[in-house]
Write an enzyme that holds these catalytic residues in place. Structure first.
Site, PDB file in Angstrom:
ATOM      1  N   GLU A   1     -26.556   1.667  -0.091  1.00  0.00           N
ATOM      2  CA  GLU A   1     -26.739   2.053  -0.651  1.00  0.00           C
ATOM      3  C   GLU A   1     -26.932   0.673  -1.396  1.00  0.00           C
ATOM      4  O   GLU A   1     -28.514   1.033  -2.237  1.00  0.00           O
ATOM      5  CB  GLU A   1     -25.440   2.659  -1.552  1.00  0.00           C
ATOM      6  CG  GLU A   1     -25.567   2.941  -2.882  1.00  0.00           C
ATOM      7  CD  GLU A   1     -24.307   1.893  -3.575  1.00  0.00           C
ATOM      8  OE1 GLU A   1     -24.420   0.754  -5.043  1.00  0.00           O
ATOM      9  OE2 GLU A   1     -23.204   2.686  -3.160  1.00  0.00           O
ATOM     10  N   HIS A   2     -26.897  -0.833  -1.111  1.00  0.00           N
ATOM     11  CA  HIS A   2     -27.142  -1.619  -1.841  1.00  0.00           C
ATOM     12  C   HIS A   2     -28.964  -1.456  -0.824  1.00  0.00           C
ATOM     13  O   HIS A   2     -30.078  -2.358  -2.438  1.00  0.00           O
ATOM     14  CB  HIS A   2     -26.400  -2.868  -1.231  1.00  0.00           C
ATOM     15  CG  HIS A   2     -25.215  -3.231  -1.734  1.00  0.00           C
ATOM     16  ND1 HIS A   2     -24.903  -4.487  -3.134  1.00  0.00           N
ATOM     17  CD2 HIS A   2     -23.891  -2.305  -2.347  1.00  0.00           C
ATOM     18  CE1 HIS A   2     -23.984  -4.565  -2.959  1.00  0.00           C
ATOM     19  NE2 HIS A   2     -23.620  -3.182  -2.776  1.00  0.00           N
TER      20      HIS A   2
ATOM     21  N   GLU B   1     -18.868  -9.416  -2.242  1.00  0.00           N
ATOM     22  CA  GLU B   1     -18.300  -8.602  -3.569  1.00  0.00           C
ATOM     23  C   GLU B   1     -17.105  -7.746  -2.828  1.00  0.00           C
ATOM     24  O   GLU B   1     -15.638  -7.472  -3.932  1.00  0.00           O
ATOM     25  CB  GLU B   1     -19.596  -6.804  -3.176  1.00  0.00           C
ATOM     26  CG  GLU B   1     -18.583  -5.564  -4.510  1.00  0.00           C
ATOM     27  CD  GLU B   1     -19.526  -4.451  -4.071  1.00  0.00           C
ATOM     28  OE1 GLU B   1     -19.176  -3.329  -3.992  1.00  0.00           O
ATOM     29  OE2 GLU B   1     -20.407  -4.807  -4.376  1.00  0.00           O
TER      30      GLU B   1
ATOM     31  N   HIS C   1     -22.341   2.354   2.169  1.00  0.00           N
ATOM     32  CA  HIS C   1     -21.859   1.230   0.697  1.00  0.00           C
ATOM     33  C   HIS C   1     -23.262   0.650   0.916  1.00  0.00           C
ATOM     34  O   HIS C   1     -23.941  -0.169   0.245  1.00  0.00           O
ATOM     35  CB  HIS C   1     -21.035   0.381   0.219  1.00  0.00           C
ATOM     36  CG  HIS C   1     -20.425  -0.210  -0.132  1.00  0.00           C
ATOM     37  ND1 HIS C   1     -20.791  -1.803   0.361  1.00  0.00           N
ATOM     38  CD2 HIS C   1     -21.485  -0.194  -1.889  1.00  0.00           C
ATOM     39  CE1 HIS C   1     -20.662  -2.335  -1.364  1.00  0.00           C
ATOM     40  NE2 HIS C   1     -21.294  -1.989  -2.087  1.00  0.00           N
TER      41      HIS C   1
END
Length: 452
Positions: free
Chosen positions: A83-84, A160, A80
């Site tokens: 992905e950022h 987040e 993840h």
């Protein structure tokens, strides 16, 4: 959709229209789920095209066959996190410029990570497809990372996690419940990662992950919309063809040992206003089981939870009024074994114990007496309707094929899903239910308010 979205929902897009009714006459041909065309580039990248000429728009998606469940021990969240970082720029495109260019050309872009895949997408007018391919192909192997960019984005990911999980009792509870379901398999680790491990991720961790898995032979390009397949294939050869294939590590994951004991996870939090109950059971996925068993479970899920006439809702919410909500869900699109979940929220004057007893009374009736002819046919009709209405969504088509193919599903099973649903029998459902509802492989979850 947010870049960090887990996206476990994606293949369920074909079920979201289940409230519609549809009846297939003997003269009608069973519809297929789209008519994809596919090819393989010389570098090993699969290309799938779903033509839809009703509007001059296109969805362009690149799916990498790697997700959170492929992470090494102690590095949870790296899939993840990368992905950022994919939006940080290349030698050609500066940091943050990717999304700006897409927006200036009238499009939208985003990305998401799941346990089994990482996907990047853009929606735009069909004439922008060459630009979208050029941008996406550039960052497939041209990403540039440094400590400043990585450190700043790590704080974004931690924030987040704070907002979506740490400050959300439902999010925290779900992590504990899923972790209890999987004794050994990495599906028990959250996609966003454990906070203590996210905090230790480094620039080198991100570079290593990127250089290990981001290659054309570990990716699937899915294009849906107002395009011609051969034109898309030619563009793919031009933009993605030069990307170099790499040796991808075999996808070997720790598998579950036999589960011998029912587990109960109870969590109390002062922020909880309404208690909830759920029970999950280990269930097969489309890759790990016979397709007939998987389709039988999909129809069973529809019988239990498909709208106001379903067994759980009609009995517990409408008739007995012990639940404010009740249902089930099952996602067959995971690479390894999935879960089948039944759940309920008690009405204001009822208790969790009443909801649990009511759900199990329904499950026990199915185990003892099976499903009926009428409810079986109604469930099939609703699912067929969902397949027909799913064809109205260009982006939905791209999501359906990308999620399934990256999780090891066969393309012919996706296309012929409606026919396979119509062929499900009562006997297959009853057999699948008896195999599924084994409490030794289940976890009961209770999210409760803090005791006064």
């Amino acid at each position: 959709m947010n870049r960090s979205q887990s996206a476990g929902f994606i293949l369920s897009l074909i079920l979201v229209f289940g409230c519609f009714s549809y009846s297939l006459s003997a003269a009608e041909e069973i519809p297929t789920l789209f008519n994809p065309k596919t090819t393989m580039l010389e570098n090993g990248m699969q290309v799938v095209v779903i033509e839809d000429h009703r509007a001059p728009i296109v969805t362009h998606m690149v799916w990498y066959k790697v997700g959170a469940a492929d992470e090494p021990a102690g590095k949870s969240g790296i899939a993840h996190f990368l992905e950022h970082l994919m939006f940080k720029g290349t030698a050609k495109i500066g940091s943050g410029e990717f999304s700006r260019i897409v927006a200036e050309n009238g499009g939208q872009d985003n990305a998401f990570t799941s346990q089994d895949y990482t996907a990047y997408f853009q929606n735009a007018s069909a004439d922008k497809l060459p630009l979208l391919m050029e941008l996406e192909a550039d960052r497939m192997q041209g990403l540039l990372l440094d400590d400043d960019a990585v450190g700043a984005e790590l704080q974004v990911v931690l924030e987040e996690r704070s907002q979506r999980t740490d400050n959300n009792p439902s999010g925290l509870f779900r992590e504990q419940w899923i972790a209890a379901q999987y004794l050994a398999h990495p599906y028990g680790t959250p996609v966003i990662g454990w906070r203590n491990e996210i905090e230790k991720l480094t620039t080198q961790d991100a570079i290593d992950w990127y250089k290990t898995y981001y290659a054309p032979n570990n990716a699937i390009l899915v294009v849906a919309g107002d395009v011609e397949a051969e034109t898309v294939f030619q563009l793919a050869r031009k933009y993605y063809g030069p990307q170099k294939p790499m040796e991808i590590p075999p996808r070997i994951r720790v598998q579950e040992p036999p589960q011998l004991a029912k587990r109960v996870v109870e969590m109390r939090d002062e922020r909880v206003r309404e208690p909830s109950w759920r029970q999950s059971f280990l269930a097969p996925s489309a890759r790990t089981a016979d397709v007939k068993e998987v389709r039988a479970l999909e129809v069973l899920n529809e019988i239990l939870s498909g709208g106001p006439t379903s067994r759980l809702y009609s009995a517990l919410v409408r008739d007995q009024k012990v639940a404010a909500g009740a249902g089930s869900y099952y996602d067959a699109t995971s690479y390894d074994p999935s879960i089948f979940v039944v759940y309920g929220t008690p009405a204001s004057d009822a208790t969790i114990d009443q909801v649990e007893a009511g759900i199990w009374e329904i499950l026990q009736d199915i185990l003892n007496n099976g499903v009926g002819d009428d409810e079986l046919q109604s469930a099939k009709n609703r699912l067929l309707a969902s397949a027909i209405y799913a064809r109205d969504s260009v982006s939905g088509a791209a999501n359906i094929f990308g999620a399934a193919l990256t999780s090891g599903e066969k393309i012919e099973n996706i296309v012929n899903w409606p026919r396979q649903i119509t062929e499900v029998t009562k006997e297959e459902i009853n057999r699948a239910a008896r195999k599924l509802f084994d409490e030794k492989s289940s976890v009961v979850g209770k999210l409760l308010p803090e005791e006064k």
